[in-house]
Design a protein around this motif. Structure first.
Motif, PDB file in Angstrom:
ATOM      1  N   LEU A 175       0.843  -1.191   0.000  1.00 35.11           N
ATOM      2  CA  LEU A 175       0.000   0.000   0.000  1.00 35.11           C
ATOM      3  C   LEU A 175       0.876   1.238   0.000  1.00 35.11           C
ATOM      4  O   LEU A 175       1.873   1.310   0.723  1.00 35.11           O
ATOM      5  CB  LEU A 175      -0.898   0.038   1.249  1.00 35.11           C
ATOM      6  N   ARG A 176       0.508   2.186  -0.834  1.00 34.45           N
ATOM      7  CA  ARG A 176       1.117   3.508  -0.762  1.00 34.45           C
ATOM      8  C   ARG A 176       0.037   4.497  -0.343  1.00 34.45           C
ATOM      9  O   ARG A 176      -1.144   4.307  -0.646  1.00 34.45           O
ATOM     10  CB  ARG A 176       1.747   3.900  -2.100  1.00 34.45           C
ATOM     11  N   ALA A 177       0.452   5.532   0.370  1.00 36.88           N
ATOM     12  CA  ALA A 177      -0.512   6.496   0.905  1.00 36.88           C
ATOM     13  C   ALA A 177       0.060   7.903   0.800  1.00 36.88           C
ATOM     14  O   ALA A 177       1.270   8.098   0.669  1.00 36.88           O
ATOM     15  CB  ALA A 177      -0.836   6.175   2.364  1.00 36.88           C
ATOM     16  N   ARG A 178      -0.846   8.863   0.837  1.00 33.92           N
ATOM     17  CA  ARG A 178      -0.444  10.270   0.857  1.00 33.92           C
ATOM     18  C   ARG A 178      -0.436  10.723   2.328  1.00 33.92           C
ATOM     19  O   ARG A 178      -1.486  10.897   2.932  1.00 33.92           O
ATOM     20  CB  ARG A 178      -1.411  11.120   0.042  1.00 33.92           C
ATOM     21  N   PHE A 179       0.747  10.897   2.893  1.00 39.24           N
ATOM     22  CA  PHE A 179       0.870  11.381   4.256  1.00 39.24           C
ATOM     23  C   PHE A 179       0.718  12.896   4.236  1.00 39.24           C
ATOM     24  O   PHE A 179       1.487  13.603   3.594  1.00 39.24           O
ATOM     25  CB  PHE A 179       2.226  11.004   4.848  1.00 39.24           C
ATOM     26  N   GLY A 180      -0.308  13.390   4.937  1.00 42.72           N
ATOM     27  CA  GLY A 180      -0.527  14.826   4.975  1.00 42.72           C
ATOM     28  C   GLY A 180      -0.890  15.423   3.639  1.00 42.72           C
ATOM     29  O   GLY A 180      -0.662  16.607   3.394  1.00 42.72           O
ATOM     30  N   GLY A 181      -1.450  14.611   2.732  1.00 41.85           N
ATOM     31  CA  GLY A 181      -1.873  15.121   1.431  1.00 41.85           C
ATOM     32  C   GLY A 181      -0.761  15.269   0.423  1.00 41.85           C
ATOM     33  O   GLY A 181      -0.977  15.833  -0.654  1.00 41.85           O
ATOM     34  N   GLY A 182       0.451  14.777   0.738  1.00 37.59           N
ATOM     35  CA  GLY A 182       1.579  14.904  -0.181  1.00 37.59           C
ATOM     36  C   GLY A 182       1.597  13.815  -1.234  1.00 37.59           C
ATOM     37  O   GLY A 182       0.573  13.225  -1.575  1.00 37.59           O
ATOM     38  N   GLU A 183       2.806  13.540  -1.746  1.00 35.22           N
ATOM     39  CA  GLU A 183       2.973  12.515  -2.764  1.00 35.22           C
ATOM     40  C   GLU A 183       2.789  11.130  -2.152  1.00 35.22           C
ATOM     41  O   GLU A 183       2.952  10.928  -0.940  1.00 35.22           O
ATOM     42  CB  GLU A 183       4.369  12.618  -3.394  1.00 35.22           C
ATOM     43  N   LEU A 184       2.462  10.170  -3.008  1.00 35.58           N
ATOM     44  CA  LEU A 184       2.329   8.798  -2.544  1.00 35.58           C
ATOM     45  C   LEU A 184       3.682   8.263  -2.086  1.00 35.58           C
ATOM     46  O   LEU A 184       4.703   8.465  -2.754  1.00 35.58           O
ATOM     47  CB  LEU A 184       1.774   7.913  -3.657  1.00 35.58           C
ATOM     48  N   SER A 185       3.686   7.585  -0.953  1.00 31.94           N
ATOM     49  CA  SER A 185       4.903   6.929  -0.466  1.00 31.94           C
ATOM     50  C   SER A 185       4.519   5.652   0.245  1.00 31.94           C
ATOM     51  O   SER A 185       3.341   5.397   0.538  1.00 31.94           O
ATOM     52  CB  SER A 185       5.688   7.855   0.471  1.00 31.94           C
ATOM     53  N   ASP A 186       5.510   4.804   0.524  1.00 32.33           N
ATOM     54  CA  ASP A 186       5.245   3.519   1.168  1.00 32.33           C
ATOM     55  C   ASP A 186       4.477   3.700   2.462  1.00 32.33           C
ATOM     56  O   ASP A 186       4.785   4.579   3.274  1.00 32.33           O
ATOM     57  CB  ASP A 186       6.568   2.809   1.468  1.00 32.33           C
ATOM     58  N   PHE A 187       3.492   2.832   2.666  1.00 35.29           N
ATOM     59  CA  PHE A 187       2.693   2.861   3.887  1.00 35.29           C
ATOM     60  C   PHE A 187       2.589   1.491   4.548  1.00 35.29           C
ATOM     61  O   PHE A 187       2.758   1.370   5.757  1.00 35.29           O
ATOM     62  CB  PHE A 187       1.298   3.413   3.579  1.00 35.29           C
ATOM     63  N   ALA A 188       2.331   0.437   3.775  1.00 40.86           N
ATOM     64  CA  ALA A 188       2.119  -0.885   4.371  1.00 40.86           C
ATOM     65  C   ALA A 188       2.545  -1.968   3.395  1.00 40.86           C
ATOM     66  O   ALA A 188       2.543  -1.773   2.172  1.00 40.86           O
ATOM     67  CB  ALA A 188       0.659  -1.074   4.772  1.00 40.86           C
ATOM     68  N   LEU A 189       2.879  -3.124   3.967  1.00 41.89           N
ATOM     69  CA  LEU A 189       3.308  -4.272   3.185  1.00 41.89           C
ATOM     70  C   LEU A 189       2.746  -5.524   3.825  1.00 41.89           C
ATOM     71  O   LEU A 189       2.949  -5.765   5.023  1.00 41.89           O
ATOM     72  CB  LEU A 189       4.840  -4.325   3.149  1.00 41.89           C
ATOM     73  N   PHE A 190       2.007  -6.327   3.052  1.00 34.39           N
ATOM     74  CA  PHE A 190       1.454  -7.603   3.505  1.00 34.39           C
ATOM     75  C   PHE A 190       2.061  -8.685   2.621  1.00 34.39           C
ATOM     76  O   PHE A 190       1.689  -8.825   1.454  1.00 34.39           O
ATOM     77  CB  PHE A 190      -0.066  -7.619   3.379  1.00 34.39           C
ATOM     78  N   GLN A 191       2.982  -9.464   3.176  1.00 33.69           N
ATOM     79  CA  GLN A 191       3.665 -10.474   2.355  1.00 33.69           C
ATOM     80  C   GLN A 191       4.393 -11.459   3.261  1.00 33.69           C
ATOM     81  O   GLN A 191       5.085 -11.065   4.198  1.00 33.69           O
ATOM     82  CB  GLN A 191       4.660  -9.806   1.398  1.00 33.69           C
ATOM     83  N   GLY A 192       4.238 -12.750   2.976  1.00 35.71           N
ATOM     84  CA  GLY A 192       4.925 -13.792   3.711  1.00 35.71           C
ATOM     85  C   GLY A 192       4.160 -14.251   4.939  1.00 35.71           C
ATOM     86  O   GLY A 192       3.813 -13.434   5.793  1.00 35.71           O
ATOM     87  N   ALA A 193       3.895 -15.565   5.033  1.00 37.68           N
ATOM     88  CA  ALA A 193       3.194 -16.154   6.178  1.00 37.68           C
ATOM     89  C   ALA A 193       1.989 -15.283   6.537  1.00 37.68           C
ATOM     90  O   ALA A 193       1.144 -15.019   5.694  1.00 37.68           O
ATOM     91  CB  ALA A 193       4.154 -16.344   7.357  1.00 37.68           C
ATOM     92  N   SER A 194       1.916 -14.814   7.798  1.00 38.25           N
ATOM     93  CA  SER A 194       0.858 -13.856   8.161  1.00 38.25           C
ATOM     94  C   SER A 194       1.500 -12.559   8.648  1.00 38.25           C
ATOM     95  O   SER A 194       1.061 -11.951   9.612  1.00 38.25           O
ATOM     96  CB  SER A 194      -0.069 -14.443   9.235  1.00 38.25           C
ATOM     97  N   PHE A 195       2.561 -12.131   7.945  1.00 38.96           N
ATOM     98  CA  PHE A 195       3.333 -10.960   8.342  1.00 38.96           C
ATOM     99  C   PHE A 195       2.824  -9.694   7.644  1.00 38.96           C
ATOM    100  O   PHE A 195       2.399  -9.735   6.484  1.00 38.96           O
ATOM    101  CB  PHE A 195       4.806 -11.138   7.980  1.00 38.96           C
ATOM    102  N   PHE A 196       2.918  -8.578   8.354  1.00 36.25           N
ATOM    103  CA  PHE A 196       2.616  -7.290   7.728  1.00 36.25           C
ATOM    104  C   PHE A 196       3.392  -6.185   8.438  1.00 36.25           C
ATOM    105  O   PHE A 196       3.795  -6.323   9.602  1.00 36.25           O
ATOM    106  CB  PHE A 196       1.107  -6.991   7.731  1.00 36.25           C
ATOM    107  N   ARG A 197       3.596  -5.089   7.707  1.00 32.59           N
ATOM    108  CA  ARG A 197       4.364  -3.953   8.217  1.00 32.59           C
ATOM    109  C   ARG A 197       3.658  -2.659   7.846  1.00 32.59           C
ATOM    110  O   ARG A 197       3.079  -2.554   6.770  1.00 32.59           O
ATOM    111  CB  ARG A 197       5.770  -3.916   7.602  1.00 32.59           C
ATOM    112  N   LEU A 198       3.759  -1.680   8.729  1.00 26.54           N
ATOM    113  CA  LEU A 198       3.274  -0.334   8.450  1.00 26.54           C
ATOM    114  C   LEU A 198       4.389   0.660   8.726  1.00 26.54           C
ATOM    115  O   LEU A 198       5.393   0.317   9.370  1.00 26.54           O
ATOM    116  CB  LEU A 198       2.059   0.012   9.322  1.00 26.54           C
ATOM    117  N   LEU A 199       4.188   1.875   8.238  1.00 21.73           N
ATOM    118  CA  LEU A 199       5.127   2.965   8.454  1.00 21.73           C
ATOM    119  C   LEU A 199       4.374   4.202   8.918  1.00 21.73           C
ATOM    120  O   LEU A 199       3.234   4.430   8.521  1.00 21.73           O
ATOM    121  CB  LEU A 199       5.860   3.331   7.158  1.00 21.73           C
ATOM    122  N   ALA A 200       5.027   5.016   9.728  1.00 19.69           N
ATOM    123  CA  ALA A 200       4.582   6.380   9.970  1.00 19.69           C
ATOM    124  C   ALA A 200       5.303   7.291   8.983  1.00 19.69           C
ATOM    125  O   ALA A 200       6.237   6.872   8.289  1.00 19.69           O
ATOM    126  CB  ALA A 200       4.870   6.798  11.405  1.00 19.69           C
TER     127      ALA A 200
END
Length: 533
Positions: A175-200
């Motif tokens: 997932l890519r997201a617009r933080f604060g209405g800016g450009e799209l950047s990395d936000f979340a990753l769901f991949q492998g087993a039941s693993f997932f990651r998010l970013l601030a």
């Protein structure tokens, strides 16, 4: 069952004393008929089970709030069927890491790329590193729209993707997201087993969350539940959150997860889950999270490394049911270490990155100072259990060798249903700091003689900004003895350092506990540490 004030279910077995009403039965049958599109075939169709794929709602089916829960419930009543991997051509199975990582979303081909939404979705290709197949679908206007495999979604850096005789699915999604209405950047990753990651905002990927953890470091062997399918709800224009539904399956249980994801200076995930055990589960992990710890200022393990440190999380932070604030530095041990912090209804726990300066690491590639902290707060009563910490020996900075999770005291019975809910904060700092000074440094080195070890522990907070009442040091070692200790005050830095020596004698492990008090009241976090040679 205990419900929190916002109506989300806490960890509790679903009531089974009263049979469901006929109206509820009809509602459930309708849901299965319209949303699952032939789910009964999963229970009776051996041919379908042999393919290792659960029956999923077809294109155009209505998607209801309970759709994935119903699929998981039915799936748990059928024998486990492992997902297929033999459909992956050798050209993909044998890719090197660099070749596989070069497979990326083609420019402009992300899902919703032209819709002007705050989010885009990028399906991820299967290959040598991630071979498991997951199904992806979007939920638009309340109906299911599967995302079939499409080679044109990917750029490969010159590698030619093979033709597939049937839809191979994907390995996950980004997932890519617009933080604060800016450009799209990395936000979340769901991949492998039941693993997932998010970013601030402004962070790089670090700590990894687990949707479900089963038997880690258990003599019977760990079991890794896997994501089998995702449904991603299309957000409205300007909507600041994205809802993802996930189906999980493993030998021992199936499960359904609903994640409401909000990007921001602290990104928040509200998670509701239901677990359906096929067998009795006596070692369940909820809220699992894992991170890398190779070496740091209190534990270099002989690393001949030019950097000052290499770790994505420096410690485990706990606020237990009694409101005690605990900091447990993690380390890279010579042998597996398992620590259990017994509790009832914990207020929160997480793997935290407190080192935020470049000088803490001096790493121009990894930039560990920019990795997320992950703080988890249960929603509802989780009852009795233990925050459990595993520290696994590692010789690579790419191994996530630190694992923390909540282990309920009560086993889950086969055929039962258990619901849980919690909130994650993927953050620079947790949402609330405890009203005490916190640990800002742990250092360790050779002591004054023999096998003694010198420890330097720093506490920083407003309590130390100016001279105050006499400070009492509450310091214990079990086993072992404290050979000497001293306090050094640095009011200009609002810091007090406790220096002490541990004499372990002939012991192979010593549990250390340290806090500072005034007038019998704790004014710092409780620092816990397990020393091993």
């Amino acid at each position: 069952m205990t419900l929190p004030t916002d109506g989300r279910p806490g960890l509790a077995p679903c009531p089974r004393e009263h049979p469901p009403s006929p109206a509820r039965d009809r509602s459930r049958r309708d849901l299965l008929r319209h949303a699952a599109g032939g789910l009964a075939g999963l229970l009776a169709g051996a041919a379908h089970a042999a393919e290792g794929a659960p029956a999923l709602p077809p294109a155009g089916a209505r998607f209801e709030p309970g759709t994935v829960v119903e699929i998981a419930r039915a799936l748990a009543k059928a024998p486990y069927a492992a997902p297929r991997t033999d459909d992956l051509p050798a050209s993909l199975r044998n890719l090197g890491r660099e070749q596989y990582n070069a497979i990326a979303t083609a420019p402009g081909r992300a899902l919703w790329a032209e819709a002007g939404l705050r989010f885009t979705v990028e399906p991820l290709h299967r290959g040598s590193i991630f071979t498991d197949r997951v199904s992806l679908a979007l939920v638009e206007d309340g109906t299911v729209r599967p995302v079939p495999y499409d080679r044109s979604l990917f750029a490969t850096g010159g590698f030619v993707l093979p033709e597939f005789p049937e839809d191979p699915g994907y390995s996950g999604f980004r997932l890519r997201a617009r933080f604060g209405g800016g450009e799209l950047s990395d936000f979340a990753l769901f991949q492998g087993a039941s693993f997932f990651r998010l970013l601030a905002a402004g962070q790089g990927f670090g700590v990894t969350a687990r949707a479900l953890t089963l038997r880690p470091a258990d003599s019977r062997g760990e079991e890794f539940p896997r994501f089998r399918a995702f449904w991603i709800e299309r957000p409205g224009p300007g909507e600041d959150r994205l809802v993802v539904h996930a189906l999980i399956d493993s030998e021992s249980a199936s499960g359904a997860l609903r994640l409401s994801l909000r990007p921001g200076e602290a990104s928040i995930a509200d998670i509701e889950g239901t677990v359906f055990p096929r067998v009795t589960i006596d070692h369940l992990g909820l809220g699992g999270m894992q991170a890398t710890y190779l070496f740091g200022p209190h534990d270099r393990r002989g690393n001949d490394d030019a950097r000052a440190g290499a770790y994505a999380a420096g410690g485990l932070q706990i606020r237990n049911g009694a409101e005690e604030a605990i900091w447990r530095p993690v380390h890279n041990p010579d042998t597996l270490q398992i620590s259990s912090f017994l509790d009832a209804d914990p207020k929160g726990f997480g793997l935290m990155q407190r080192a935020r300066d470049y000088a803490d690491f001096e790493d121009d590639v990894q930039h560990w100072e920019g990795r997320p902290s992950l703080w988890l707060e249960p929603l509802g009563s989780w009852g009795e259990g233990a925050v459990t910490l595993l520290e696994i020996p590692s010789d690579s900075e790419f191994n996530e060798n630190i694992l923390a999770y909540w282990r309920p005291r009560t086993a889950l019975a086969a055929g039962a249903e258990t619901r849980f809910a919690y909130r994650q904060f993927w953050c620079w700092e947790p949402p609330e700091r405890p009203p005490v000074a916190r640990v800002t440094g742990t250092r360790s080195g050779r002591g004054s003689g023999g096998n003694r070890r010198l420890f330097l522990v720093d506490f920083t907070g407003e309590a130390f900004a100016r001279p105050g009442p006499e400070t009492e040091t509450a310091l214990t070692a079990s086993p072992g003895t404290i050979a000497r200790q001293a306090l050094y005050a640095y009011p200009e830095r609002k810091t007090v350092r406790v220096a002490f020596e541990l004499d372990p004698g002939g012991e192979r492990a010593c549990e250390l506990r340290l806090a500072l008090r005034r007038d019998g009241r704790a004014i710092t976090e409780t620092w816990l540490y397990r020393w091993t040679p």
